[in-house]
Design a protein around this motif. Structure first.
Motif, mmCIF file in Angstrom:
data_model
loop_
_atom_site.group_PDB
_atom_site.id
_atom_site.type_symbol
_atom_site.label_atom_id
_atom_site.label_comp_id
_atom_site.label_asym_id
_atom_site.label_seq_id
_atom_site.Cartn_x
_atom_site.Cartn_y
_atom_site.Cartn_z
ATOM 1 N N GLY A 183 2.928 15.198 -7.486
ATOM 2 C CA GLY A 183 1.415 14.965 -6.964
ATOM 3 C C GLY A 183 1.259 15.665 -5.677
ATOM 4 N N LEU A 184 1.190 15.167 -4.574
ATOM 5 C CA LEU A 184 0.708 15.753 -3.299
ATOM 6 C C LEU A 184 1.712 17.130 -3.027
ATOM 7 N N PHE A 185 2.849 16.697 -3.622
ATOM 8 C CA PHE A 185 3.787 17.739 -3.108
ATOM 9 C C PHE A 185 3.520 19.198 -3.897
ATOM 10 N N ARG A 186 2.721 19.304 -4.701
ATOM 11 C CA ARG A 186 2.333 20.453 -5.401
ATOM 12 C C ARG A 186 1.359 21.286 -4.659
ATOM 13 N N GLY A 187 1.552 22.232 -4.324
ATOM 14 C CA GLY A 187 0.655 23.186 -3.401
ATOM 15 C C GLY A 187 0.385 22.799 -1.912
ATOM 16 N N ILE A 188 0.151 21.690 -1.712
ATOM 17 C CA ILE A 188 -0.127 21.397 -0.283
ATOM 18 C C ILE A 188 1.254 21.267 0.594
ATOM 19 N N GLY A 189 2.467 21.073 -0.023
ATOM 20 C CA GLY A 189 3.508 21.130 0.766
ATOM 21 C C GLY A 189 3.644 19.625 1.201
ATOM 22 N N SER A 190 4.735 19.296 1.617
ATOM 23 C CA SER A 190 5.240 17.791 1.728
ATOM 24 C C SER A 190 4.550 17.327 2.913
ATOM 25 N N PRO A 191 3.779 16.181 2.828
ATOM 26 C CA PRO A 191 3.335 15.615 4.044
ATOM 27 C C PRO A 191 4.422 14.986 4.789
ATOM 28 N N SER A 192 4.462 14.708 6.109
ATOM 29 C CA SER A 192 5.521 14.340 6.807
ATOM 30 C C SER A 192 5.408 12.663 6.889
ATOM 31 N N GLN A 193 6.398 11.880 7.063
ATOM 32 C CA GLN A 193 6.312 10.471 6.982
ATOM 33 C C GLN A 193 5.340 10.023 7.868
ATOM 34 N N LYS A 194 5.092 10.823 8.985
ATOM 35 C CA LYS A 194 4.049 10.277 9.868
ATOM 36 C C LYS A 194 2.595 10.330 9.386
ATOM 37 N N ASP A 195 2.473 11.420 8.655
ATOM 38 C CA ASP A 195 0.996 11.835 7.881
ATOM 39 C C ASP A 195 0.990 10.639 6.934
ATOM 40 N N VAL B 31 0.825 -1.167 -0.099
ATOM 41 C CA VAL B 31 -0.213 0.044 0.102
ATOM 42 C C VAL B 31 0.921 1.297 0.241
ATOM 43 N N TRP B 32 1.947 1.151 0.795
ATOM 44 C CA TRP B 32 2.916 2.434 0.891
ATOM 45 C C TRP B 32 3.576 2.723 -0.667
ATOM 46 N N ALA B 33 3.743 1.474 -1.163
ATOM 47 C CA ALA B 33 4.587 1.641 -2.669
ATOM 48 C C ALA B 33 3.620 2.560 -3.578
ATOM 49 N N ALA B 34 2.362 2.185 -3.579
ATOM 50 C CA ALA B 34 1.176 2.617 -4.292
ATOM 51 C C ALA B 34 0.883 4.053 -3.870
ATOM 52 N N GLN B 35 0.978 4.513 -2.698
ATOM 53 C CA GLN B 35 0.949 5.810 -2.380
ATOM 54 C C GLN B 35 2.122 6.575 -2.864
ATOM 55 N N SER B 36 3.325 5.939 -2.778
ATOM 56 C CA SER B 36 4.386 6.841 -3.602
ATOM 57 C C SER B 36 4.350 6.718 -4.927
ATOM 58 N N LEU B 37 3.577 6.214 -5.406
ATOM 59 C CA LEU B 37 3.266 6.493 -7.139
ATOM 60 C C LEU B 37 2.474 7.685 -7.056
ATOM 61 N N HIS B 38 1.256 7.827 -6.196
ATOM 62 C CA HIS B 38 0.487 9.168 -6.110
ATOM 63 C C HIS B 38 1.445 10.378 -5.803
ATOM 64 N N LEU B 39 2.592 10.139 -4.828
ATOM 65 C CA LEU B 39 3.220 11.144 -4.350
ATOM 66 C C LEU B 39 4.236 11.712 -5.353
ATOM 67 N N GLY B 40 4.611 10.985 -6.262
ATOM 68 C CA GLY B 40 5.757 11.346 -7.089
ATOM 69 C C GLY B 40 5.680 12.489 -7.950
ATOM 70 N N LEU B 41 6.468 12.705 -8.656
ATOM 71 C CA LEU B 41 6.365 13.970 -9.390
ATOM 72 C C LEU B 41 5.363 14.892 -9.574
#
Ligand SMILES: Nc1ncnc2c1ncn2[C@@H]1O[C@H](COP(=O)(O)OP(=O)(O)O)[C@@H](O)[C@H]1O
Ligand SMILES: [Mg+2]
Length: 252
Positions: free
Chosen positions: A109-121, A97-107
């Motif tokens: 993804g979430l990093f745009r605009g919202i800011g980097s989510p913490s490892q804990k989040d 599940v973590w790996a699939a989430q990373s796919l979303h977060l890549g290039l």
């Protein structure tokens, strides 16, 4: 939300999907049924970038997504589950599940605009998805050691981890026993209540009829009917298609 116009795919002389139009509104639970070989999986493969259409258009939220790679389509918000499930067999449930989430977060993804989510989040989000799919007690098991019903759950968890707006499911109930199918039906209702749009290919006609607000029927690659469960059930072309499934497939 998802608009398909005149979508076709030919394999040599075989028209697997021929001129299909579909319009899936946001929030729908949309069913696609049809006899074996009627083009359902091929349709999903085109929608998710795994197959290049021979012709036709695919728009998602007004944007043309035809020709995008599977990764870009996932990032646009379209996730899928496969009829035949494959996992990295050495990964645990949580890692998958973590790996699939990373796919979303890549290039971008979430990093745009919202800011980097913490490892804990991120870990919290994985936990939330595992809970939702009943996999929390199995989080540290190897994917390959899961019994079949849980493999199907993991397939769904992996799709959800990419934060889809629309989820395309290819026969998620295949091989499930009646109680697993019942649980899946409840889960799909809940996902929809949470705002997810779902397109469901399913062999289990009862399940589709009970669950979906709109159903399209494919036969030999063409859409022969679309409507509510009652409309589709009583359509003479649909009845003929299901009674005629033993007839030899016509090659175009
Ligand atoms: N990669 C491929 N190459 C050649 N023919 C294919 C390929 N994929 C599917 N087909 C053919 O296209 C038709 C539709 O298949 P499919 O989309 O898998 O149907 P369904 O999912 O409705 O059972 C079938 O006749 C199948 O044999
Ligand atoms: Mg199929």
């Amino acid at each position: 939300m998802l608009e398909v116009v005149g979508l076709s795919k030919a394999f040599g002389g075989l028209v697997a999907v021929g001129g299909v139009d579909l319009s899936v509104p946001q929030g729908a639970l949309f069913g696609i049924i049809g006899p074996n070989g009627s083009g359902k999986t091929t349709l999903f493969n085109m929608l998710t970038g795994f197959l290049e259409p021979s012709s036709g258009e695919i728009r998602f939220e007004g944007l043309n997504v035809r020709g995008l790679s599977p990764e870009h389509i996932v990032r646009a918000g379209i996730a899928r589950t496969f009829q035949v499930v494959r996992f990295h067999k050495e990964s645990t449930v949580r890692e998958t599940v973590w790996a699939a989430q990373s796919l979303h977060l890549g290039l971008g993804g979430l990093f745009r605009g919202i800011g980097s989510p913490s490892q804990k989040d991120l870990a919290g989000e994985v936990d939330r998805i595992l809970e939702k799919t009943w996999l929390k007690p199995h989080a540290d098991r190897l994917a390959r050691e899961l019994p079949f019903g849980l493999v199907r759950q993991l397939e769904i968890a992996r799709a959800l981890a990419t934060r889809p707006k629309i989820l395309l499911m290819d026969e998620p109930a295949s091989g499930m026993n009646p109680s697993e199918t019942h649980q899946l039906t409840e889960d799909l209702r809940r996902l929809r209540e949470d705002g997810l749009t779902v397109v469901l290919i399913e062999h289990d006609i009862e399940m589709v009829m009970g669950l979906c607000d709109r159903i399209a029927v494919l036969n030999f690659g063409r859409k022969i009917a679309e409507g509510t469960a009652d409309q589709v059930k009583n359509d003479p072309d649909v009845i003929a298609a299901y009674l005629g499934t033993k007839k030899k497939r016509a090659h175009a």
